[in-house]
Design a protein around this motif. Structure first.
Motif, PDB file in Angstrom:
ATOM      1  N   UNK B   1       0.842  -1.192   0.000  1.00  0.00           N
ATOM      2  CA  UNK B   1       0.000   0.000   0.000  1.00  0.00           C
ATOM      3  C   UNK B   1       0.877   1.242   0.000  1.00  0.00           C
ATOM      4  N   UNK B   2       0.602   2.164  -0.887  1.00  0.00           N
ATOM      5  CA  UNK B   2       1.394   3.381  -0.985  1.00  0.00           C
ATOM      6  C   UNK B   2       0.548   4.605  -0.674  1.00  0.00           C
ATOM      7  N   UNK B   3       0.246   4.790   0.589  1.00  0.00           N
ATOM      8  CA  UNK B   3      -0.533   5.970   0.947  1.00  0.00           C
ATOM      9  C   UNK B   3       0.085   6.622   2.163  1.00  0.00           C
ATOM     10  N   UNK B   4       0.046   7.944   2.186  1.00  0.00           N
ATOM     11  CA  UNK B   4       0.505   8.646   3.364  1.00  0.00           C
ATOM     12  C   UNK B   4      -0.531   8.510   4.474  1.00  0.00           C
ATOM     13  N   UNK B   5      -1.790   8.673   4.096  1.00  0.00           N
ATOM     14  CA  UNK B   5      -2.890   8.695   5.050  1.00  0.00           C
ATOM     15  C   UNK B   5      -3.985   7.765   4.542  1.00  0.00           C
ATOM     16  N   UNK B   6      -4.815   7.264   5.450  1.00  0.00           N
ATOM     17  CA  UNK B   6      -5.988   6.523   4.998  1.00  0.00           C
ATOM     18  C   UNK B   6      -7.239   7.295   5.416  1.00  0.00           C
ATOM     19  N   UNK B   7      -7.831   7.967   4.440  1.00  0.00           N
ATOM     20  CA  UNK B   7      -8.978   8.836   4.708  1.00  0.00           C
ATOM     21  C   UNK B   7     -10.283   8.159   4.303  1.00  0.00           C
ATOM     22  N   UNK B  12      -8.553   2.913  -1.819  1.00  0.00           N
ATOM     23  CA  UNK B  12      -7.921   1.595  -1.858  1.00  0.00           C
ATOM     24  C   UNK B  12      -8.314   0.812  -3.098  1.00  0.00           C
ATOM     25  N   UNK B  13      -7.342   0.396  -3.862  1.00  0.00           N
ATOM     26  CA  UNK B  13      -7.576  -0.491  -5.003  1.00  0.00           C
ATOM     27  C   UNK B  13      -7.822  -1.909  -4.475  1.00  0.00           C
ATOM     28  N   UNK B  14      -8.278  -2.764  -5.371  1.00  0.00           N
ATOM     29  CA  UNK B  14      -8.441  -4.173  -4.992  1.00  0.00           C
ATOM     30  C   UNK B  14      -7.114  -4.744  -4.486  1.00  0.00           C
ATOM     31  N   UNK B  15      -6.032  -4.367  -5.134  1.00  0.00           N
ATOM     32  CA  UNK B  15      -4.716  -4.880  -4.714  1.00  0.00           C
ATOM     33  C   UNK B  15      -4.344  -4.375  -3.313  1.00  0.00           C
TER      34      UNK B  15
END
Lengths: 306, 306, 306
Positions: B1-7, B12-15
């Motif tokens: 997962x390549x995210x700074x934050x989860x808002x 989110x992709x299926x992967x």
């Protein structure tokens, strides 16, 4: 530092202060060196009044030293409501913890409480009294940004009621610092504080307007003017409006001016200032962690306790 | 997962989803492998609204990763009461912590807050907005019980106001899932959500009664119908009564039907259902721990943060 | 000790009690031996009523065993307010934690809750019911100061409503202890407790005045007489005044007399008594830590759980 408890910044000599700030700088540079240093040690957080930043930063500091914290919780959920005295509460809690942080609404309460406990106690605010760890982080921030020698500091806002200001200005007398105080007449520094500063040989001047001395300042320390100090809303707005900072205000300042604030702020500093290099108030809040780590480390490592 | 934050779960992709669920399953299988993984790391819990299970499960997740948590406490005991802005509060707290979980009553608040902080921020509910870690644990529970391919899911109750439902139904469009929505006319899925589901190519059907589609379901996700949505008590009772589940209701269901509920429940599911193999709602709550461990692990281990 | 849960002191045989007290003494002597013993283990603190010392001492105990705690927070900030049943709340929390401490205002609640959870549960007070870890620390304090064989114990104050007293007096029947009860007529030991003590073969006598039996006592256990038990303030003051202890009161006592109190105290014991060697009530509170460490250690190390 050779103290059982830290009740007031006035306890601290210049050497004490420098020792804590040096240690804080070391820790800030390389926190990994102290990561397990106080493993197995428990700090009690006893806040008889609400607090966000002081409590969270002591909590963080202890955990980043490898230690644990226990929280007394709010007064509403504690046995204080059943009529227990402060002396009894702290004597019970000292049996659980290796050190204690106390905030209480009554001036003098931390001093009194410290006489009943055999573990180190840090005063985190006793009403209109003292809050020495705030003073240490203020000094740390000034030193990091402007040094503590041959500088000019302006302190602005509510100088009458702010314990932060009284404590900081006294601590600054240990260093080669010129102090300017800027406030409305009704909120100027109390006579007793002016007297103490004078006795300590401080170079102090008072102003009603910032403009005249702003260009000289290396540091501007802004505090909040509270609505409840004024009989009516209109008067509050007029006065408060004159002591607000925005990017235009700072046009006349040195490029290197450091703006500080103990936070929380309301309208004293326009959010547009946040984007300027002057703004150091969030950094100042963050400095609470290494400074409190250094302080707790000193108190927990002290050898002369009864 | 390549995210700074989860808002939002929509990020989110299926992967991404599969990566978190796979990691959660690994952790659930053998928690010992991560027991010290985030030692020395601090997570701030910032809940501007009450919460039991979300807060406790993030707290547990962080501690089971070897890390520590610090708690902002309730709004009543914080400087928010002194008029501090959310942007200021989170900018102070980011200096204490390595990551932050935020629940706040205003929709959009988490997105806004994330723009001010340089540490990973997880949205744990922003009013009627998003609550993506809930969606992940819901998906995990569905996958563990029924798989996420070629299944039929029924979602029942208050489909109008439930952020959990909106977020889950959108996330399910990443998978081969047929969705049936069961609710009173007055609480059906909002037009905007139906539109988004349609755009995402979802196979969606709406019903006023469960009976007709119950036999087809692999998963039945029940939500609470809140009293305050109805003008009078009598109307509430009539409507709510039609969307309650008991063991008899489930006579027509597949033997393998999984019943879920985000909890807390009041009367929507009769306690007698707890004893049946259908009941997976407590397991679903417990899944919050491995899923949040996987999520925190991903965010804390990410390399691309500013 | 072979118990899944600790609900009542009545569950504990003399051997069980002695095992816990012996272990507590070992731990108290050398806490370092257990410093990492329960690393990676999580204890949930579920307090549906305010508490300072019980909650903080369980919190401390778990952390001094190397474990972690998670806190349900106050009822006001939890999903209990949304109408969740206690059975549901504890079933959710058991998924987060390896053990659970529960305080709840309803008598019988801990027993009921324990039937829903598969992790060890300790009753930390269920209304007028039981509080067995308090009894254990009381017994520990008596044993440390006076031994538990061939001693005379006086229990004074509110004997009618005090769950601490009922539980302790029953537990003392396991040992060779003479018990004297001192209270106003209106607050004497309930008939049911007297009956149980009689059945257990206890040597019990009741008094309205302390003076007559004080010289015989090895231990004097004082409890608070609560204002709200009396119809009017004047009557309360008169009665309460007769059951207060000061240094003069103790002139007639044995030199070795141990004075205990479950705390918080209000006026029952004059602060001047604190300076005398009789005063053991703060030590008693501190004993909560090693005793609860021993108790948690026993429950977490137990092998026969479902």
């Amino acid at each position: 530092m050779r103290h059982d408890h830290l009740i007031s910044a006035a306890q601290l000599s210049r050497a004490d202060i420098e020792a804590v700030l040096d240690r804080a700088a070391e820790i800030d540079d390389d926190p990994a060196t102290v990561r397990e240093r106080h493993a197995g040690t428990v700090l009690a957080l006893c806040f008889f009044e609400p607090s966000t930043r002081t409590k969270m930063s002591f909590d963080t500091a202890m955990k980043r030293l490898g230690g644990e914290t226990i929280d007394m919780g709010s007064v509403e959920s504690s046995s204080v409501k059943k009529g227990e005295s402060l002396a009894d509460t702290v004597r019970v809690i000292e049996g659980y913890a290796d050190a204690m942080v106390l905030r209480h609404p009554s001036e003098g309460s931390a001093k009194m409480a410290s006489e009943f406990v055999g573990v180190p106690l840090v005063n985190a605010g006793d009403g209109a009294g003292q809050h020495p760890s705030q003073t240490l982080l203020d000094l740390y921030t000034i030193r990091e940004n402007a040094g503590l020698d041959d500088i000019t500091v302006g302190i602005m806002g509510d100088l009458k009621y702010g314990r932060t200001v009284h404590s900081l200005s006294m601590a600054l007398t240990n260093f080669d610092v010129r102090q300017h105080f800027v406030s409305p007449e009704s909120l100027r520094l109390p006579r007793s504080v002016r007297y103490d500063l004078h006795e300590a040989g401080a170079q102090v001047r008072e102003h009603e307007e910032l403009a005249g001395i702003l260009p000289e300042l290396d540091v501007l320390y802004v505090t909040r003017i509270q609505r409840e100090r004024f009989p009516d809303e209109r008067e509050y707005r007029e006065v408060a409006g004159e002591y607000q900072i925005d990017p235009e205000t700072l046009d006349e300042a040195k490029e290197s001016l450091t703006v500080m604030h103990p936070l929380p702020r309301v309208d004293e500093i326009d959010p547009a200032v946040d984007e300027t290099p002057h703004a150091q108030y969030f950094e100042q809040a963050h400095n609470g962690v290494p400074v409190r780590m250094a302080l707790l480390d000193a108190l927990l490592s002290g050898g002369e306790r009864r």
